[in-house]
Scaffold this active site. Sequence first.
Site: not given
Ligand code: DOR
Length: 395
Positions: A57, A59, A61, A176, A282
């Site tokens: 999990h 990101h 970006r 989610h 995450d």
């Molecule tokens: O806190 C979070 N930020 N939870 C998420 O599920 C998405 C993530 C984000 O993309 O910033």
Amino acid sequence: MLIKNVHILDDNQDFTGDIKVENGIITTVGINLGDDAVCHDFAGQDVVLLPAFTDLHVHFRDPGFTYKEDVKTGSEAARAGGYTAVNLMPNTNPVADTMEIVKDVEQRVADEGLIYANQTLSMTKGLQGQDYKHLESLRKGEILFVTDDGKGVNDDAVMEDIFQICKAKNITIMAHEEDSRYSATDMRQAENLMTFRDIELSEKYDAPIHFCHVSTIEAIKAIAEAKSKGIPVSCEVTPHHIFATGDEVNHYRVNPPFREKADVEALITAIQNGTVDAIATDHAPHTAEDKQNGAPGMTGIEIAFPLCYTKLVKEGHINLKQLVKLMSTKPSEMMKLNKGKIQPGYLADFVIVDLNTPFTIDSNTFRSKGKNTPFNGRTVYGKVMQCFKSGEKYL
Ligand code: DOR
């Protein structure tokens, strides 16, 4: 290449010995494997070699929000945290809702050459929670996971259709769980109700679902019960949700939010008894300005192991083998990678950690563009010293 005299530990072995690697693959693991081609001799060093981590999990970006992170800084941050494989979330700009975007991101991460990335496909077009037609044209086996991470799908009928399509195409839903109708008023209800609904749908269609960042006592209990009934559910917990309660971090904004002591205890129990399949970060990098404007989430991939080692192993809740299983063996299996064990035939992906020297978290030292964390200044154990991918060293 030969790695010698190192404390080797994976989910079911723990000894001091050597590892032989050919063409990026482990060929032999044992004791006194000779002195030919010794590349790394750890004799006398107080470190442990573990299988490199896999993060379900993350990101990065990229595309669209590369001022927060991009495939290069994300890859560097992952390697610095001991990870050689990541599963990327689709809430980019444009949203990863076509195979073209999925393939492009995966290729660009591969071109950086530091880690392996699987890019997930969004469950609904543009993460809007309604249109799922793009799933219908997928070939079986073309995609491992679909997710609208960052958002829940509120519409029950839409979700029911998605379950049926994913069942038919062998896709795992990564959910989610947050019903946005309750987000402003009751984030516990927002997570719980959607979790309960999706367990029901998973049972009805015998369709796999993986629950992302489970954070409440009610949700984890429901998942444990579903597992005991043989419903095809799996779940992950983040390092931050077990490392602190909301009160301890001044309710630093993240979705789902930091919870209460009883929730943290329930998550730890679920980690101990095997309900939790994986620890996933995450990793959610944001700029300081975006955080000030309320963006939820924190950067986490560079401190995931230290947070988990300090909280779970140092405090005696689980042992290091169990932690390796949660951070490497199991998530690698779920991503269908031949990594996560120190065994012949597996990728020579290793992380070297120092378990005994305490250090203080300082996000200014992170490779990630995101410096956003509530854990600056915390003293932790489990520093990542080196990370090997296919036998090649980084750090
Ligand atoms: O806190 C979070 N930020 N939870 C998420 O599920 C998405 C993530 C984000 O993309 O910033």
